[in-house]
Design a protein around this motif. Structure first.
Motif, PDB file in Angstrom:
ATOM      1  N   UNK A 713      42.207  46.579  46.080  1.00 18.44           N
ATOM      2  CA  UNK A 713      42.780  47.367  47.182  1.00 18.44           C
ATOM      3  C   UNK A 713      41.848  47.505  48.374  1.00 18.44           C
ATOM      4  N   UNK A 714      40.966  46.520  48.597  1.00 22.64           N
ATOM      5  CA  UNK A 714      40.015  46.676  49.701  1.00 22.64           C
ATOM      6  C   UNK A 714      40.705  46.586  51.067  1.00 22.64           C
ATOM      7  N   UNK A 715      41.875  45.961  51.159  1.00 19.38           N
ATOM      8  CA  UNK A 715      42.630  45.916  52.411  1.00 19.38           C
ATOM      9  C   UNK A 715      43.637  47.057  52.463  1.00 19.38           C
ATOM     10  N   UNK A 716      44.435  47.159  51.411  1.00 19.34           N
ATOM     11  CA  UNK A 716      45.460  48.201  51.328  1.00 19.34           C
ATOM     12  C   UNK A 716      45.910  48.310  49.883  1.00 19.34           C
ATOM     13  N   UNK A 717      46.870  49.193  49.639  1.00 23.46           N
ATOM     14  CA  UNK A 717      47.392  49.330  48.281  1.00 23.46           C
ATOM     15  C   UNK A 717      48.069  48.057  47.789  1.00 23.46           C
ATOM     16  N   UNK A 718      48.474  47.209  48.720  1.00 24.94           N
ATOM     17  CA  UNK A 718      49.175  45.985  48.328  1.00 24.94           C
ATOM     18  C   UNK A 718      48.327  44.732  48.491  1.00 24.94           C
ATOM     19  N   UNK A 719      47.044  44.883  48.861  1.00 24.47           N
ATOM     20  CA  UNK A 719      46.208  43.695  49.083  1.00 24.47           C
ATOM     21  C   UNK A 719      44.736  44.016  48.847  1.00 24.47           C
ATOM     22  N   UNK A 720      44.048  43.109  48.185  1.00 26.39           N
ATOM     23  CA  UNK A 720      42.609  43.247  47.948  1.00 26.39           C
ATOM     24  C   UNK A 720      42.095  42.019  47.236  1.00 26.39           C
ATOM     25  N   UNK A 721      40.803  42.042  46.896  1.00 26.70           N
ATOM     26  CA  UNK A 721      40.254  40.947  46.102  1.00 26.70           C
ATOM     27  C   UNK A 721      40.957  40.935  44.748  1.00 26.70           C
ATOM     28  N   UNK A 722      41.531  39.807  44.397  1.00 23.67           N
ATOM     29  CA  UNK A 722      42.311  39.691  43.166  1.00 23.67           C
ATOM     30  C   UNK A 722      41.354  39.608  41.985  1.00 23.67           C
ATOM     31  N   UNK A 723      41.439  40.568  41.109  1.00 24.17           N
ATOM     32  CA  UNK A 723      40.567  40.578  39.932  1.00 24.17           C
ATOM     33  C   UNK A 723      41.220  39.907  38.727  1.00 24.17           C
ATOM     34  N   UNK A 724      42.548  39.875  38.708  1.00 22.73           N
ATOM     35  CA  UNK A 724      43.263  39.199  37.619  1.00 22.73           C
ATOM     36  C   UNK A 724      44.573  38.662  38.161  1.00 22.73           C
ATOM     37  N   UNK A 725      44.870  37.414  37.818  1.00 17.24           N
ATOM     38  CA  UNK A 725      46.102  36.780  38.283  1.00 17.24           C
ATOM     39  C   UNK A 725      46.695  35.986  37.135  1.00 17.24           C
ATOM     40  N   UNK A 726      47.999  36.033  37.015  1.00 21.95           N
ATOM     41  CA  UNK A 726      48.697  35.327  35.948  1.00 21.95           C
ATOM     42  C   UNK A 726      49.438  34.128  36.543  1.00 21.95           C
ATOM     43  N   UNK A 727      49.147  32.944  36.010  1.00 23.41           N
ATOM     44  CA  UNK A 727      49.795  31.717  36.446  1.00 23.41           C
ATOM     45  C   UNK A 727      50.631  31.209  35.272  1.00 23.41           C
ATOM     46  N   UNK A 728      51.937  31.381  35.365  1.00 26.74           N
ATOM     47  CA  UNK A 728      52.786  31.028  34.230  1.00 26.74           C
ATOM     48  C   UNK A 728      52.408  31.843  33.015  1.00 26.74           C
ATOM     49  N   UNK A 729      51.964  31.168  31.958  1.00 30.31           N
ATOM     50  CA  UNK A 729      51.576  31.862  30.729  1.00 30.31           C
ATOM     51  C   UNK A 729      50.081  32.092  30.629  1.00 30.31           C
ATOM     52  N   UNK A 730      49.331  31.855  31.708  1.00 26.03           N
ATOM     53  CA  UNK A 730      47.870  31.943  31.654  1.00 26.03           C
ATOM     54  C   UNK A 730      47.350  32.982  32.636  1.00 26.03           C
ATOM     55  N   UNK A 731      46.278  33.644  32.254  1.00 27.95           N
ATOM     56  CA  UNK A 731      45.659  34.639  33.126  1.00 27.95           C
ATOM     57  C   UNK A 731      44.210  34.276  33.374  1.00 27.95           C
ATOM     58  N   UNK A 732      43.728  34.521  34.599  1.00 26.03           N
ATOM     59  CA  UNK A 732      42.351  34.215  34.959  1.00 26.03           C
ATOM     60  C   UNK A 732      41.894  35.169  36.051  1.00 26.03           C
ATOM     61  N   UNK A 733      40.609  35.108  36.382  1.00 22.65           N
ATOM     62  CA  UNK A 733      40.074  35.895  37.480  1.00 22.65           C
ATOM     63  C   UNK A 733      40.530  35.290  38.805  1.00 22.65           C
ATOM     64  N   UNK A 734      40.599  36.129  39.835  1.00 22.50           N
ATOM     65  CA  UNK A 734      41.040  35.649  41.137  1.00 22.50           C
ATOM     66  C   UNK A 734      40.133  34.593  41.722  1.00 22.50           C
ATOM     67  N   UNK A 735      38.810  34.754  41.555  1.00 23.14           N
ATOM     68  CA  UNK A 735      37.894  33.765  42.118  1.00 23.14           C
ATOM     69  C   UNK A 735      37.960  32.448  41.359  1.00 23.14           C
ATOM     70  N   UNK A 736      38.219  32.512  40.044  1.00 24.17           N
ATOM     71  CA  UNK A 736      38.413  31.281  39.269  1.00 24.17           C
ATOM     72  C   UNK A 736      39.669  30.562  39.730  1.00 24.17           C
ATOM     73  N   UNK A 737      40.692  31.328  40.076  1.00 26.23           N
ATOM     74  CA  UNK A 737      41.916  30.742  40.622  1.00 26.23           C
ATOM     75  C   UNK A 737      41.624  30.034  41.942  1.00 26.23           C
ATOM     76  N   UNK A 738      40.846  30.696  42.806  1.00 26.18           N
ATOM     77  CA  UNK A 738      40.530  30.108  44.122  1.00 26.18           C
ATOM     78  C   UNK A 738      39.696  28.847  43.985  1.00 26.18           C
TER      79      UNK A 738
END
Length: 757
Positions: A713-738
């Motif tokens: 939430x560093x930008x707003x309640x709806x935006x910030x550094x992504x700490x966890x993201x789910x891609x289909x059936x897999x989950x990873x850290x936001x920086x690993x995704x990038x």
């Protein structure tokens, strides 16, 4: 760890069949060769350098029409001396280009490189180490490419990959073993001791395994004096007897042997007896690889006994010999990656590799309003093996208890296993990704029960609270259609880089507002102090070469940040961060850990003058006394990046580096977040995801492919550094995704994503 092989081409569409021919040749030696094409020489060179610094083998192929310009750009990447090849000069006789500069480029190669000289000398190829990788530069045209392979490139690949056989993934091996047990019609009880949850997370990912494999809840009490092997053996027997299954299996936690070799013990028991084996970690292997190898070994043993007459106890312990070790090395090096993806994030409680977290900037920060991606691959991905942060979701696992059957969610499984393995994993050696993963197996003979202390198997679960964050799936416009594989994803990205530590643009703004470099550093690394290093060394070992300190700081600063007269204090803050980072690494730094301008003539420049000021030197002959960032009596890990999204990110959300309180994130930064947009078609995103990990399952509806699970939430309640993201059936850290899945196509992991049908 096997080295990734990549074919990187420049404007491949301009050459008929060239890319396809080279890719076909490479796949004869390495079937998993990846290929990518680039439309301009700058992005092409950046991709070559990035892959090389990740330790890969890269074939960089360029059309002859663009060869000179692209080769010149690639030559600038090599830190070694560029020399004129007399062999190429001789071959060029009668074919000399009229342009003398072009002639020089044809003859120029990195010193001590492997040459593949063409018959006419023109467009000759070469291969040379770059960073942690190996780069071969060659022409793209099929006829000339064929000549390069014939001149020695084919022999080079044959030497690197002597066996070109189809390889099974680790999960395929485990699946085969589990399916063999299912087909046998026999049942297997899984003992709850040791690394059982890691084992079950793999087994239950195989469809149909729930009927054949029975998770047992019976905990065996350790007896006084009982060895680890006996405890594991008796646990397997007890689970078999309690559940009345055909077999019982068990797997221990990681054990540190007296001789210094960590190992995991596995066991299969039936009514006739028990068979146990130790799976050892050789030097350089980490805990995740070891546990994964043990799972493979146990499943293999189970398949063998389930399909035969049962347990046959060996006469004596097997000795470790070179032939058997070599075979297991070959199997494990190929097989571990997929299983690691399944269980790595579950067992990340141990030590992690020492690596740089630096996002490098560009050459001239003072001349450009935004730092480019130049050099971000120098440590930008954080911990080595960041791709192992991926979790493939297995089916829900049910663990019966003496009170009632309970369904364990993935979050609970992760928490429980972290708790169970924490004590043992933390005692293992740190994982490295520089050496080939090697694992060897020793058999041990099952013996009768002996007494031991309960301390050996105590796995007390501390109070841990886990909250499930709100999930945000990629937004889809109301007018869009559903179900069709089409459309695109639109990323709105804030900042540039991993976001951890010191923001270079933020430092510039602070300097312009009057802050001194010491204030800048303590702002971005809260809780630290600035100290003088009375033992300032004369040199730093960078990339295996001792470099004079001033030269090292100046050339690194030039490549990382450049110079700004208005932001001179920021430049000195960058120099102090560079010095502190080197001191943190005991003044031995890999060339892959940050950018370095080897060709910069620094003497007399403004950067040189600023460096002398930073080191407290009135003249070059004075003794330098550097200032560094100190935390509790030791040099801090002074990582940095280009541009923040308003606040810094926590290292723990990027690299799991929880041991640095001054990298906890949330530090305000005064620069403009400089938002950018990136669009990618759903089909191209699918290709990226499947290329990143074949275990990712996306489904038919692209609108459900990407879900932001949690952000800061560093930008707003709806935006910030992504700490966890789910891609289909897999989950990873936001920086690993990038950095991993998206391959740096988005500037930071502070973003929102929208699906447009």
């Amino acid at each position: 760890m096997k080295r990734k092989v990549s074919l990187l081409t420049l404007c491949a569409s301009s050459v008929q069949n060239g890319s396809a021919y080279i890719e076909q040749k490479l796949k004869q030696f390495y079937p998993d060769t990846s290929a990518a094409d680039y439309g301009d020489s700058a992005s092409f060179a950046d991709a070559v350098a990035k892959c090389a610094c990740e330790g890969g083998i890269i074939v960089a192929a360029v059309p002859t029409s663009m060869f000179s310009a692209a080769k010149l750009r690639l030559l600038k990447l090599f830190s070694s001396k560029i020399v004129r090849s007399s062999t190429i000069v001789s071959a060029l006789q009668g074919n000399l280009p009229e342009n003398s500069k072009e002639k020089d480029i044809h003859c120029a190669v990195p010193e001590k490189s492997k040459l593949f000289v063409s018959s006419d000398g023109l467009y000759s190829a070469f291969a040379k180490e770059l960073g942690e990788g190996l780069v071969a530069v060659m022409p793209l045209e099929e006829e000339r490419a064929a000549a390069v392979f014939a001149a020695g490139l084919e022999a080079l690949f044959a030497k690197a990959f002597p066996v070109a056989k189809p390889k099974k993934s680790a999960m395929e091996q485990v699946k085969e073993s589990v399916n063999a047990v299912i087909k046998s019609g026999k049942t297997v009880a899984v003992s709850p001791c040791g690394s059982a949850k890691a084992l079950l997370s793999v087994i239950t990912a195989v469809p149909g395994s729930e009927e054949a494999f029975i998770p047992d809840s019976t905990v065996k009490e350790a007896a006084e004096g009982e060895s680890a092997e006996d405890f594991i053996t008796q646990s397997a027997k007890l689970s078999k007897e309690t559940t009345q299954a055909d077999f019982g299996i068990s797997i221990s936690d990681i054990t540190a042997a007296d001789e210094g070799e960590d190992y995991v013990t596995v066991c299969v028991a039936d009514s006739k007896g028990a068979r146990a084996a130790r799976v050892f970690a050789l030097p350089g292997e980490g805990s995740k690889q070891l546990v994964a190898a043990a799972v493979i070994k146990l499943c293999s043993m189970l398949e063998e006994v389930a399909g035969g007459a049962g347990i046959v106890i060996p006469r004596a312990p097997e000795k470790k010999d070179g032939k058997k070790t070599a075979l297991i090395i070959a199997v494990c090096a190929v097989a571990l990656a997929a299983v690691i993806c399944l269980i790595a994030a579950i067992i990340m409680g141990g030590e992690y590799t020492k690596a740089s977290y630096v996002d490098a900037g560009n050459n001239n920060i003072a001349e450009e309003s935004t730092l480019t991606q130049q050099g971000e691959y120098y440590g930008g991905s954080g911990l080595e093996g960041e791709d192992m942060d991926l979790i493939i979701f297995p089916e829900e696992i049910t663990f019966p208890s003496t009170e009632s059957a309970t369904s364990v969610t993935l979050t609970e499984k992760v928490t429980n296993l972290l708790t169970t393995l924490a004590a043992t994993v933390k005692t293992t050696k740190a994982t490295t990704t520089e050496k080939l993963t090697t694992t060897t197996t020793k058999a041990v003979t099952a013996t009768t029960t002996k007494a031991t202390t309960a301390e050996n198997i105590t796995t007390t679960k501390p109070e841990i609270t886990t909250q499930k964050p709100a999930e945000t799936t990629a937004q889809k416009p109301s007018e869009g259609t559903t179900g069709a594989v089409g459309g695109k994803f639109v990323f709105k990205v804030y900042g540039y880089g991993h976001g951890v530590g010191m923001s270079q643009h933020g430092a510039l703004e602070m300097a312009k507002n009057g802050s001194k470099y010491e204030q800048i550093l303590t702002h971005y690394f809260p809780g630290t102090t600035i100290k003088e290093d009375t033992a300032t060394p004369e040199t730093v070992n960078y990339g295996g070469t001792d470099i004079p300190l001033i030269e090292y700081i100046c050339k690194t600063t030039k490549k990382e940040m450049g110079y700004s007269s208005a932001g001179k204090e920021a430049v000195k803050a960058q120099m102090a961060a560079i010095y502190t980072y080197a001191k943190h690494n005991k003044f031995v730094v890999k060339s892959s850990q940050h950018a370095y301008d080897s060709g910069f003539a620094f003497e007399g420049t403004e950067i040189h003058k600023a460096c002398l000021e930073y080191l407290g030197m009135a003249a070059a002959e004075d003794k330098p006394v550097a200032k560094y960032v100190d935390y509790n009596g030791a040099a801090a890990n002074t990582v940095y990046f280009s541009t923040s999204a308003g606040k810094t990110a926590a290292a723990s959300t990027v690299w799991s580096a929880n041991s640095y309180p001054y990298l906890a994130g949330g530090v305000s930064s005064p620069e403009n977040p400089n938002p950018s947009e990136f669009e990618i078609s759903a089909e191209d995103f699918r290709k990226l995801a499947e290329s990143y990990n074949s275990g990712i399952v996306l489904g038919d509806n692209p609108a459900q492919w990407i879900t932001v699970v949690e952000h800061d939430k560093c930008i707003s309640d709806s935006c910030g550094y992504v700490t966890a993201i789910k891609i289909g059936n897999a989950q990873m850290k936001g920086n690993a995704f990038r950095t991993g899945l998206m391959n740096y196509k988005i500037r930071s992991h502070c973003f929102t994503v929208t699906y447009v049908a």
